[in-house]
Design a protein around this motif. Structure first.
Motif, PDB file in Angstrom:
ATOM      1  N   UNK A  26       0.801  -1.233   0.000  1.00 47.65           N
ATOM      2  CA  UNK A  26       0.000   0.000   0.000  1.00 47.65           C
ATOM      3  C   UNK A  26       0.836   1.287   0.000  1.00 47.65           C
ATOM      4  N   UNK A  27       1.966   1.292   0.691  1.00 42.07           N
ATOM      5  CA  UNK A  27       2.774   2.514   0.740  1.00 42.07           C
ATOM      6  C   UNK A  27       3.416   2.860  -0.603  1.00 42.07           C
ATOM      7  N   UNK A  28       3.456   1.916  -1.530  1.00 43.95           N
ATOM      8  CA  UNK A  28       4.012   2.185  -2.864  1.00 43.95           C
ATOM      9  C   UNK A  28       3.080   3.039  -3.729  1.00 43.95           C
ATOM     10  N   UNK A  29       1.817   3.134  -3.332  1.00 43.04           N
ATOM     11  CA  UNK A  29       0.842   3.894  -4.117  1.00 43.04           C
ATOM     12  C   UNK A  29       1.220   5.375  -4.175  1.00 43.04           C
ATOM     13  N   UNK A  30       1.835   5.898  -3.117  1.00 42.14           N
ATOM     14  CA  UNK A  30       2.263   7.304  -3.119  1.00 42.14           C
ATOM     15  C   UNK A  30       3.168   7.594  -4.311  1.00 42.14           C
ATOM     16  N   UNK A  31       4.097   6.692  -4.586  1.00 43.85           N
ATOM     17  CA  UNK A  31       5.013   6.863  -5.706  1.00 43.85           C
ATOM     18  C   UNK A  31       4.291   6.855  -7.040  1.00 43.85           C
ATOM     19  N   UNK A  67      -6.667   5.999 -14.286  1.00 39.87           N
ATOM     20  CA  UNK A  67      -6.242   7.002 -13.311  1.00 39.87           C
ATOM     21  C   UNK A  67      -5.478   8.102 -14.032  1.00 39.87           C
ATOM     22  N   UNK A  68      -5.787   9.340 -13.703  1.00 36.94           N
ATOM     23  CA  UNK A  68      -5.126  10.500 -14.297  1.00 36.94           C
ATOM     24  C   UNK A  68      -4.950  11.550 -13.213  1.00 36.94           C
ATOM     25  N   UNK A  69      -3.828  12.241 -13.217  1.00 38.69           N
ATOM     26  CA  UNK A  69      -3.614  13.344 -12.286  1.00 38.69           C
ATOM     27  C   UNK A  69      -3.373  14.606 -13.108  1.00 38.69           C
ATOM     28  N   UNK A  70      -4.214  15.615 -12.885  1.00 38.76           N
ATOM     29  CA  UNK A  70      -4.112  16.878 -13.612  1.00 38.76           C
ATOM     30  C   UNK A  70      -4.523  18.025 -12.709  1.00 38.76           C
ATOM     31  N   UNK A  71      -3.822  19.131 -12.848  1.00 41.24           N
ATOM     32  CA  UNK A  71      -4.177  20.385 -12.184  1.00 41.24           C
ATOM     33  C   UNK A  71      -4.425  20.214 -10.685  1.00 41.24           C
ATOM     34  N   UNK A  72      -3.650  19.330 -10.047  1.00 44.85           N
ATOM     35  CA  UNK A  72      -3.768  19.137  -8.607  1.00 44.85           C
ATOM     36  C   UNK A  72      -4.878  18.195  -8.178  1.00 44.85           C
ATOM     37  N   UNK A  73      -5.553  17.565  -9.138  1.00 43.51           N
ATOM     38  CA  UNK A  73      -6.633  16.628  -8.820  1.00 43.51           C
ATOM     39  C   UNK A  73      -6.321  15.258  -9.403  1.00 43.51           C
ATOM     40  N   UNK A  74      -6.801  14.225  -8.712  1.00 48.85           N
ATOM     41  CA  UNK A  74      -6.674  12.863  -9.203  1.00 48.85           C
ATOM     42  C   UNK A  74      -8.019  12.389  -9.726  1.00 48.85           C
ATOM     43  N   UNK A  75      -8.006  11.827 -10.910  1.00 47.55           N
ATOM     44  CA  UNK A  75      -9.224  11.344 -11.552  1.00 47.55           C
ATOM     45  C   UNK A  75      -9.168   9.826 -11.640  1.00 47.55           C
ATOM     46  N   UNK A  76     -10.312   9.195 -11.436  1.00 48.65           N
ATOM     47  CA  UNK A  76     -10.390   7.740 -11.375  1.00 48.65           C
ATOM     48  C   UNK A  76     -11.696   7.303 -12.024  1.00 48.65           C
ATOM     49  N   UNK A  77     -11.617   6.271 -12.847  1.00 49.95           N
ATOM     50  CA  UNK A  77     -12.851   5.651 -13.357  1.00 49.95           C
ATOM     51  C   UNK A  77     -12.747   4.153 -13.112  1.00 49.95           C
ATOM     52  N   UNK A 118      -7.892   5.598  -2.193  1.00 50.29           N
ATOM     53  CA  UNK A 118      -8.751   4.732  -3.014  1.00 50.29           C
ATOM     54  C   UNK A 118      -7.921   3.669  -3.730  1.00 50.29           C
ATOM     55  N   UNK A 119      -6.763   4.048  -4.257  1.00 49.07           N
ATOM     56  CA  UNK A 119      -5.896   3.069  -4.928  1.00 49.07           C
ATOM     57  C   UNK A 119      -5.313   2.058  -3.942  1.00 49.07           C
ATOM     58  N   UNK A 120      -5.034   2.494  -2.729  1.00 46.37           N
ATOM     59  CA  UNK A 120      -4.581   1.543  -1.697  1.00 46.37           C
ATOM     60  C   UNK A 120      -5.677   0.521  -1.409  1.00 46.37           C
ATOM     61  N   UNK A 121      -6.914   0.995  -1.331  1.00 44.43           N
ATOM     62  CA  UNK A 121      -8.034   0.084  -1.094  1.00 44.43           C
ATOM     63  C   UNK A 121      -8.165  -0.902  -2.251  1.00 44.43           C
TER      64      UNK A 121
END
Length: 139
Positions: A26-31, A67-77, A118-121
């Protein structure tokens, strides 16, 4: 548990450039979230290695996570055999994002910490994260 993420890299030298990670802790998700926040990173396709194929003998898994990260937000579908395509209820001020073959509506962007959780979960359970409220996406 194991998840694998692959994503394109916007490179003027190599239009087919990409990157990827396989995570088991789970701690690898930060990277992963940090790397997806890099300006050249595209939308990642993420799959859980313990999920089943759509049908026996198929290499296509029974879920699709983007998963996408843009403009300071993380997007997930998320979509699987039990759930229609959905995005989380995110921060109301998060903008809509559309890139190549992925689009996220306004208000579906998460704070990076919420995306990471959410990705850790997902890594731990192999299921759609229950820590988020989901809204179906009209295709």
């Amino acid at each position: 548990m194991t998840i694998t993420a692959v994503w394109p890299i916007d490179s003027p030298d190599d239009p087919n450039d990409g990157d990827g990670l396989t995570l088991t802790e789970p701690e690898e998700v930060d990277g992963l979230v940090s790397r997806l926040a890099e300006p050249v990173a595209g939308a990642a396709t993420v799959w859980h290695e313990r999920r089943e194929p759509v049908e026996e003998g198929s290499e296509m898994l029974d879920h699709d996570v983007c998963v996408l990260v843009r403009e300071g937000y993380g997007y997930l579908s998320y979509i699987d055999v039990e759930h229609d395509l959905a995005v989380p209820v995110g921060e109301p001020e998060s903008p809509a994002v559309s890139e190549s073959d992925v689009a996220f509506p306004a208000g579906s962007g998460l704070r990076p910490e919420a995306l990471t959780e959410a990705l850790r979960e997902f890594l731990t359970t192999g299921r759609r994260p229950s820590s988020l409220e989901w809204v179906a996406v009209e295709e």
